[in-house]
Design a protein around this motif. Sequence first.
Motif, short mmCIF file in Angstrom:
data_model
loop_
_atom_site.label_atom_id
_atom_site.label_comp_id
_atom_site.label_asym_id
_atom_site.label_seq_id
_atom_site.Cartn_x
_atom_site.Cartn_y
_atom_site.Cartn_z
N VAL A 13 0.84 -1.20 0.00
CA VAL A 13 0.00 0.00 0.00
C VAL A 13 0.87 1.25 0.00
O VAL A 13 0.64 2.18 -0.78
N GLN A 14 1.91 1.27 0.84
CA GLN A 14 2.80 2.43 0.88
C GLN A 14 3.56 2.58 -0.44
O GLN A 14 3.83 3.69 -0.88
N ALA A 23 4.10 5.70 -5.53
CA ALA A 23 3.98 5.80 -6.98
C ALA A 23 3.02 6.93 -7.35
O ALA A 23 3.29 7.73 -8.26
N PHE A 24 1.90 7.02 -6.63
CA PHE A 24 0.93 8.08 -6.89
C PHE A 24 1.52 9.45 -6.57
O PHE A 24 1.36 10.41 -7.32
N SER A 25 2.27 9.54 -5.46
CA SER A 25 2.91 10.81 -5.08
C SER A 25 3.95 11.25 -6.11
O SER A 25 4.07 12.44 -6.42
N ILE A 26 4.69 10.30 -6.67
CA ILE A 26 5.67 10.63 -7.70
C ILE A 26 4.97 11.22 -8.92
O ILE A 26 5.41 12.23 -9.49
N ASN A 42 7.77 18.62 -4.91
CA ASN A 42 8.70 17.62 -4.39
C ASN A 42 8.22 17.14 -3.02
O ASN A 42 8.94 17.23 -2.03
N ASN A 43 6.98 16.65 -2.96
CA ASN A 43 6.44 16.16 -1.70
C ASN A 43 7.18 14.91 -1.26
O ASN A 43 7.59 14.09 -2.08
#
Length: 95
Positions: free
Chosen positions: A45-46, A51-54, A63-64
């Motif tokens: 899940v992490q 992947a979604f954050s990228i 650049n979260n």
Amino acid sequence: MLLNFIHDSLRRLGFSIPGDLGIIGFDNTEVAHLLDLTTIDYPVVQQAENAFSILQNRRNNTNNELNTLLYKLVERKSTLTQYLYWLLCYWCCLT
């Protein structure tokens, strides 16, 4: 499922696991548990959240921070203990 196929095929060919060959999986599924296969457990899940954050970072030019992924070796009966450290180091270098 691929690991299950490899495991069964090697045994049918007469290989002893872990005597002749060691097998390590990378997803810690129920199949790995049922076949008593050593595997690397990782937070799926992490990993998906990262992947979604990228993708969001690229889309929004931000650049979260990403989640730190903690991997854990689940030692079962498909490897010899003396080789586990080397295999884990090698696997981590590939990812």
